[in-house]
Design a protein around this motif. Structure first.
Motif, PDB file in Angstrom:
ATOM      1  N   LYS A 372       0.824  -1.206   0.000  1.00 52.01           N
ATOM      2  CA  LYS A 372       0.000   0.000   0.000  1.00 52.01           C
ATOM      3  C   LYS A 372       0.862   1.263   0.000  1.00 52.01           C
ATOM      4  CE  LYS A 372      -3.706   0.231   2.532  1.00 52.01           C
ATOM      5  NZ  LYS A 372      -4.623   0.227   3.703  1.00 52.01           N
ATOM      6  N   LEU A 373       2.042   1.193   0.624  1.00 52.10           N
ATOM      7  CA  LEU A 373       2.810   2.407   0.856  1.00 52.10           C
ATOM      8  C   LEU A 373       3.934   2.654  -0.133  1.00 52.10           C
ATOM      9  CD1 LEU A 373       2.630   2.097   4.687  1.00 52.10           C
ATOM     10  CD2 LEU A 373       1.707   3.973   3.328  1.00 52.10           C
ATOM     11  N   VAL A 374       4.400   1.620  -0.825  1.00 47.42           N
ATOM     12  CA  VAL A 374       5.382   1.855  -1.885  1.00 47.42           C
ATOM     13  C   VAL A 374       4.779   2.720  -2.997  1.00 47.42           C
ATOM     14  CG1 VAL A 374       6.660   0.762  -3.763  1.00 47.42           C
ATOM     15  CG2 VAL A 374       6.902  -0.087  -1.441  1.00 47.42           C
ATOM     16  N   PRO A 375       3.550   2.430  -3.465  1.00 47.76           N
ATOM     17  CA  PRO A 375       2.948   3.342  -4.447  1.00 47.76           C
ATOM     18  C   PRO A 375       2.777   4.755  -3.912  1.00 47.76           C
ATOM     19  CG  PRO A 375       1.795   1.244  -4.442  1.00 47.76           C
ATOM     20  CD  PRO A 375       2.719   1.220  -3.267  1.00 47.76           C
ATOM     21  N   TYR A 376       2.481   4.883  -2.630  1.00 46.11           N
ATOM     22  CA  TYR A 376       2.297   6.210  -2.036  1.00 46.11           C
ATOM     23  C   TYR A 376       3.583   7.029  -2.094  1.00 46.11           C
ATOM     24  CZ  TYR A 376       1.567   9.720   1.628  1.00 46.11           C
ATOM     25  OH  TYR A 376       1.498  10.895   2.336  1.00 46.11           O
ATOM     26  N   ILE A 377       4.687   6.451  -1.639  1.00 48.94           N
ATOM     27  CA  ILE A 377       5.936   7.217  -1.602  1.00 48.94           C
ATOM     28  C   ILE A 377       6.469   7.479  -3.013  1.00 48.94           C
ATOM     29  CG2 ILE A 377       7.500   5.228  -1.404  1.00 48.94           C
ATOM     30  CD1 ILE A 377       7.867   8.595   0.433  1.00 48.94           C
ATOM     31  N   THR A 378       6.275   6.542  -3.935  1.00 51.53           N
ATOM     32  CA  THR A 378       6.787   6.752  -5.285  1.00 51.53           C
ATOM     33  C   THR A 378       5.935   7.746  -6.063  1.00 51.53           C
ATOM     34  OG1 THR A 378       5.635   4.708  -5.957  1.00 51.53           O
ATOM     35  CG2 THR A 378       7.998   4.547  -5.497  1.00 51.53           C
ATOM     36  N   ILE A 379       4.618   7.571  -6.043  1.00 53.23           N
ATOM     37  CA  ILE A 379       3.748   8.454  -6.828  1.00 53.23           C
ATOM     38  C   ILE A 379       3.686   9.858  -6.237  1.00 53.23           C
ATOM     39  CG2 ILE A 379       1.374   8.870  -7.576  1.00 53.23           C
ATOM     40  CD1 ILE A 379       1.016   5.844  -7.804  1.00 53.23           C
ATOM     41  N   VAL A 380       3.405   9.948  -4.934  1.00 55.02           N
ATOM     42  CA  VAL A 380       3.188  11.248  -4.298  1.00 55.02           C
ATOM     43  C   VAL A 380       4.498  11.921  -3.912  1.00 55.02           C
ATOM     44  CG1 VAL A 380       2.056  12.432  -2.371  1.00 55.02           C
ATOM     45  CG2 VAL A 380       0.946  10.476  -3.459  1.00 55.02           C
ATOM     46  N   GLY A 381       5.447  11.152  -3.390  1.00 54.71           N
ATOM     47  CA  GLY A 381       6.675  11.746  -2.878  1.00 54.71           C
ATOM     48  C   GLY A 381       7.786  11.897  -3.893  1.00 54.71           C
ATOM     49  N   ILE A 382       7.820  11.025  -4.926  1.00 51.84           N
ATOM     50  CA  ILE A 382       8.951  11.019  -5.860  1.00 51.84           C
ATOM     51  C   ILE A 382       8.548  11.470  -7.263  1.00 51.84           C
ATOM     52  CG2 ILE A 382      10.699   9.571  -6.964  1.00 51.84           C
ATOM     53  CD1 ILE A 382      10.707   7.849  -4.416  1.00 51.84           C
ATOM     54  N   PHE A 383       7.599  10.755  -7.888  1.00 51.07           N
ATOM     55  CA  PHE A 383       7.242  11.086  -9.267  1.00 51.07           C
ATOM     56  C   PHE A 383       6.745  12.522  -9.390  1.00 51.07           C
ATOM     57  CE2 PHE A 383       5.968   6.342 -10.024  1.00 51.07           C
ATOM     58  CZ  PHE A 383       7.286   5.971  -9.878  1.00 51.07           C
ATOM     59  N   ARG A 384       5.822  12.918  -8.504  1.00 53.44           N
ATOM     60  CA  ARG A 384       5.271  14.271  -8.585  1.00 53.44           C
ATOM     61  C   ARG A 384       6.324  15.315  -8.283  1.00 53.44           C
ATOM     62  NH1 ARG A 384      -0.600  13.418  -5.475  1.00 53.44           N
ATOM     63  NH2 ARG A 384      -1.461  11.915  -6.998  1.00 53.44           N
ATOM     64  N   ALA A 385       7.184  15.060  -7.299  1.00 53.92           N
ATOM     65  CA  ALA A 385       8.238  16.018  -6.962  1.00 53.92           C
ATOM     66  C   ALA A 385       9.207  16.186  -8.114  1.00 53.92           C
ATOM     67  CB  ALA A 385       8.980  15.559  -5.711  1.00 53.92           C
ATOM     68  N   GLY A 386       9.429  15.104  -8.867  1.00 58.78           N
ATOM     69  CA  GLY A 386      10.319  15.180 -10.018  1.00 58.78           C
ATOM     70  C   GLY A 386       9.706  15.878 -11.208  1.00 58.78           C
ATOM     71  N   GLY A 387       8.391  16.163 -11.158  1.00 58.15           N
ATOM     72  CA  GLY A 387       7.716  16.828 -12.251  1.00 58.15           C
ATOM     73  C   GLY A 387       6.859  15.915 -13.093  1.00 58.15           C
ATOM     74  N   ASP A 388       6.904  14.596 -12.827  1.00 59.77           N
ATOM     75  CA  ASP A 388       6.113  13.626 -13.589  1.00 59.77           C
ATOM     76  C   ASP A 388       4.786  13.392 -12.866  1.00 59.77           C
ATOM     77  OD1 ASP A 388       5.044  11.573 -15.041  1.00 59.77           O
ATOM     78  OD2 ASP A 388       6.622  10.119 -14.607  1.00 59.77           O
ATOM     79  N   THR A 389       3.761  14.102 -13.288  1.00 59.69           N
ATOM     80  CA  THR A 389       2.457  13.966 -12.645  1.00 59.69           C
ATOM     81  C   THR A 389       1.522  13.040 -13.420  1.00 59.69           C
ATOM     82  OG1 THR A 389       1.673  15.947 -13.807  1.00 59.69           O
ATOM     83  CG2 THR A 389       2.601  16.262 -11.599  1.00 59.69           C
TER      84      THR A 389
END
Length: 466
Positions: A372-389
């Motif tokens: 449940k939490l790997v998608p959370y940290i990757t999508i919300v914390g990493i991908f979006r911060a990198g500019g990939d929304t």
């Protein structure tokens, strides 16, 4: 092979703790306050608890919409913060303020004028609909204030000002708990209002939070108190860029909210007792989630700053650290939840079978925390911060709509599995494939998509250096 200094970089851990701990504490206060609210409301019986839980779903969807726009805004603020572009931060603040204000009206008006229709989406229990609609119509009056509070908090957190939101949350939670006690049970000379008192207490705390944030910001002269002429100085190009980056995130949250609504429509028709057990389990899950919310915030700011300042290798290394950190936290919090589930469920004044079902659902959450939490940290914390929304949106929604919802429906209404098993099927069918896809995209580093001009130059120079 793990690079030297992967776990021993003191600067990384110091920055993570400085950003994560206040956010985690703020979320812990809010979750603890929510749990105390649920315990107090639970003293009124299963119907009251289910009513609040179902009415809370509309507020949950509203908050997801706010979170979508705020996440999009945070992408800009974090990257602008990396190059200290204060004009860009102020313009983003203004756009975020307007968009979230509009969203608050979209959700407040139905909640105020058609609450029964909303509650009927989740249950056919007439008493739950009556109680829940009364509760929701009162909360609707505070939606505008919630949007303001979300905007203020997002801008402050994304510029590494995390202590003020934490302090204000502490006060507002205290107000909520105190008013709940005196208004629900009629203490200190106040009338005994029951569920209506709980709604009034929550409304007062919703109003108090942004008012305090703004008042203190004016005294401190921080970014929230920036002159309106600079905050609303954005042009059409700024607004279009904001919409282009934010809309995939908003679409992600909207579709995910609709999918979650689908789950709750199913659960609501599996019995009021089962839904009450889910409300209890979600309250406890919210407390454990505070650690991840703090880590995710720190991740978004640190990774976003690195991408904004065109430090791409640092962004890659730090993002790996956060994925590893989440894995360790899932083990620790899983053990903690398993050990505490019995004493916590015993605090609720519900039937023994409801407590037993809640305990089983809590166990599912503990055992499935990683997926449940790997998608959370990757999508919300990493991908979006990198500019990939965009990529996270595709992965999230595809797994929800194509796999999670249909499989859960079969488990609930075709195979007639027990409620804890239906819940486990929901969690695993949606999140296991999502975890695999998120990790696959993560290691490709295509999520590094800088938004600032300085970062774009650095990104072009570093292109392909994986």
């Amino acid at each position: 092979m793990v690079k030297k200094g992967f776990f021993s970089d003191r600067a990384f851990w110091a920055a993570t703790l400085r950003l994560a701990l206040p956010v985690a504490l703020q979320n812990l206060l809010m979750s603890s306050g929510s749990m105390v609210d649920s315990i107090m409301v639970g003293q009124l019986g299963e119907t009251a608890l289910a009513s609040v839980g179902m009415a809370g779903q509309w507020m949950f969807f509203f908050n997801l919409m706010l979170f979508g726009f705020s996440s999009g805004g945070a992408v800009f603020v974090a990257q602008y913060w990396g190059v200290k572009d204060m004009g860009g931060i102020r313009r983003t603040y203004g756009m975020l303020f307007i968009f979230t204000l509009l969203i608050s009206l979209v959700y407040a008006l139905p909640a105020l004028f058609a609450p029964r229709a909303i509650l009927a989406l989740f249950t056919d229990d007439a008493l739950v609909i009556a109680e829940g609609s009364m509760y929701l119509s009162i909360l609707a009056c505070g939606f505008i204030f919630s949007s303001m509070g979300m905007t203020f908090t997002t801008v402050l957190r994304s510029t590494e000002s995390v202590k003020l939101p934490m302090a204000v949350s502490m006060i507002s939670v205290g107000i909520n708990v105190a008013l709940n006690y005196v208004l629900i049970f009629g203490k200190l000379g106040f009338p005994e209002l029951g569920l209506r008192g709980a709604a009034i207490a929550t409304l007062v705390s919703m109003i108090a939070s942004p008012v305090m944030l703004l008042a203190i910001s004016v005294v401190q002269r921080n970014i929230i108190a920036a002159p309106p002429r600079t905050v609303f100085a954005f042009g059409r190009a700024d607004a279009w860029k904001f919409i282009r980056i934010s809309m995939p995130v908003v679409l992600n949250e909207v579709l995910w909210a609709l999918g979650t609504m689908g789950y709750h429509m199913m659960f609501g028709r599996l019995g009021t007792g089962n839904y009450s057990s889910l409300s209890i389990a979600n309250t406890i899950q919210g407390i454990s989630f505070v650690f991840y919310a703090g880590v995710c915030h720190a991740c978004a700011v640190i990774v976003g700053k690195s991408v904004g300042a065109h430090e791409m290798e640092k962004a890659k290394l730090d993002s790996k650290r956060y994925v590893a950190l989440v894995f360790g936290l899932t083990v620790l919090t899983g053990i903690m939840i398993v050990l505490l589930r019995a004493p916590i469920t015993s605090l609720f004044n519900v039937a023994p079978e409801v407590k037993a079902t809640a305990s089983d659902v809590i166990m599912v959450n503990a055992l499935c925390a990683f997926v449940k939490l790997v998608p959370y940290i990757t999508i919300v914390g990493i991908f979006r911060a990198g500019g990939d929304t965009k990529t996270g949106t595709v992965i999230d929604i595809a797994c929800l709509l194509v796999i999670g919802l249909p499989v859960t429906f079969l488990a609930a209404f075709v195979f007639n599995l027990s409620f804890p098993l239906v819940y486990a099927v929901m969690v695993l069918s949606e999140n296991a494939p999502k975890t695999v896809l998120c990790l696959w995209h993560f290691v490709k580093y295509k999520w590094i998509q800088p938004l600032t001009e300085a970062a774009a130059v650095g990104g072009a120079a570093a292109g392909g250096a994986d």
